[in-house]
Design a protein around this motif. Sequence first.
Motif, PDB file in Angstrom:
ATOM      1  N   ASP A   1      13.436  -8.127  62.686  1.00 13.93           N
ATOM      2  CA  ASP A   1      13.137  -8.505  64.063  1.00 13.93           C
ATOM      3  C   ASP A   1      13.000 -10.012  64.194  1.00 13.93           C
ATOM      4  O   ASP A   1      13.494 -10.631  65.136  1.00 13.93           O
ATOM      5  N   VAL A   2      12.286 -10.606  63.223  1.00  9.97           N
ATOM      6  CA  VAL A   2      12.112 -12.060  63.232  1.00  9.97           C
ATOM      7  C   VAL A   2      13.475 -12.747  63.112  1.00  9.97           C
ATOM      8  O   VAL A   2      13.761 -13.712  63.824  1.00  9.97           O
TER       9      VAL A   2
ATOM     10  N   GLY B   1      14.482 -27.859  61.264  1.00 10.23           N
ATOM     11  CA  GLY B   1      14.816 -27.236  62.538  1.00 10.23           C
ATOM     12  C   GLY B   1      14.857 -25.723  62.440  1.00 10.23           C
ATOM     13  O   GLY B   1      14.373 -25.013  63.335  1.00 10.23           O
ATOM     14  N   THR B   2      15.445 -25.217  61.349  1.00 10.78           N
ATOM     15  CA  THR B   2      15.503 -23.769  61.143  1.00 10.78           C
ATOM     16  C   THR B   2      14.121 -23.200  60.907  1.00 10.78           C
ATOM     17  O   THR B   2      13.767 -22.131  61.430  1.00 10.78           O
ATOM     18  N   LEU B   3      13.332 -23.918  60.132  1.00 13.52           N
ATOM     19  CA  LEU B   3      11.973 -23.467  59.856  1.00 13.52           C
ATOM     20  C   LEU B   3      11.158 -23.363  61.144  1.00 13.52           C
ATOM     21  O   LEU B   3      10.412 -22.397  61.350  1.00 13.52           O
ATOM     22  N   ALA B   4      11.315 -24.340  62.045  1.00 12.29           N
ATOM     23  CA  ALA B   4      10.591 -24.317  63.317  1.00 12.29           C
ATOM     24  C   ALA B   4      10.988 -23.102  64.150  1.00 12.29           C
ATOM     25  O   ALA B   4      10.142 -22.457  64.790  1.00 12.29           O
ATOM     26  N   LYS B   5      12.299 -22.769  64.166  1.00 12.94           N
ATOM     27  CA  LYS B   5      12.757 -21.608  64.928  1.00 12.94           C
ATOM     28  C   LYS B   5      12.177 -20.314  64.360  1.00 12.94           C
ATOM     29  O   LYS B   5      11.783 -19.418  65.102  1.00 12.94           O
ATOM     30  N   ILE B   6      12.111 -20.235  63.040  1.00 13.88           N
ATOM     31  CA  ILE B   6      11.588 -19.028  62.397  1.00 13.88           C
ATOM     32  C   ILE B   6      10.087 -18.900  62.654  1.00 13.88           C
ATOM     33  O   ILE B   6       9.584 -17.801  62.936  1.00 13.88           O
ATOM     34  N   GLN B   7       9.370 -20.014  62.568  1.00 11.64           N
ATOM     35  CA  GLN B   7       7.931 -19.970  62.844  1.00 11.64           C
ATOM     36  C   GLN B   7       7.661 -19.543  64.278  1.00 11.64           C
ATOM     37  O   GLN B   7       6.729 -18.776  64.552  1.00 11.64           O
TER      38      GLN B   7
END
Length: 339
Positions: A18-19, A43-49
């Motif tokens: 889902d995440v 940037g990817t880490l921020a989207k996942i968080q």
Amino acid sequence: MDPQQSDEPHITSATLNDVARVAGVSPITVSRALNQPHLVRPGTLAKIQAAVRATGYARSRPAPAATDRSKLVALILPTVANPIFADMVQAASDKLTEGGYQLMLGLAGYELWREEILVETVLSRRPDGLIVTGTLHSDNTRRRLEGAGIPIVETWDMTPHPIDMLVGFSHEAVGHTVAARMVEKGYRRIAILTANDPRAARRNLGLQAALARQGLNVVAIETVPVPASLQLGREGCARLLGAHADIELIVCSSDTLAQGAMTEAASRGLRVPDQLAVLGFGDLNFAAHTYPPMSSVKVDGVAIGALAAQAILERLGAAPGRLPKVTDTGFQLIERGST
């Protein structure tokens, strides 16, 4: 601090997939971000968080067997400086110990953002159950609690929409009861001395609404910081009397503030209750032994703590019985010499 908002749909019991879907990345990337964030682009880490917050995803163990449980139940309180919570903590601890569990205590203050951080931290320790204070939470906290996968008990409040289970009472009803009885006793010039506490605010709103139905308004409201203290009670009372010398009754959000108000009245030579009446909240162990004895609203902290723990234990299969989803412990207006 305002809770973070999200336009993403709320997902109950969210999975890693889902995440990944919400973030627009692969499940492998999500797993890497959660376990080795230094290997993921910022940037990817921020989207996942953000996706984790939006979905309420919790990295918890799947349905552990009884032998795999942590045997810990967390209790989140605003503060231990307020004596009203002491009986609850002891009763919850005693009941959990009987069931083979131990209590883990966390202090969140009175700010939603602090509760949000603490809930996140506590859930990362894998407790088997969680008891929280109040029913007002940030959106992120509510999502995390709804998706935690463990028994949750909200306490010291009442709502038609609990997250899971609820043990408490209606603060609005306290305000209604106080207003009706004090007006019946003949008080008209009523002021409020309150700590900056959301549950006290609900009592105050209930008091004001009930007075308004009888064509009355409070003379003044004096708000002091949390936690309440005798000094703040004296200072708050002094400000109220300095601005409105004809006040007949001060309704306080705690016995501690009420004791301070009574002390200030005595220092001014005012007779309680003949020249100034004072009402507290909590009926702490000193309330019956002030001079004059303090009128107060009695709430059962022992029952709240014991029933919250019992609800957790029943859900975990560690105690017999079947408590209702919502338990109203009620309250009692205790009239003594200060009113």
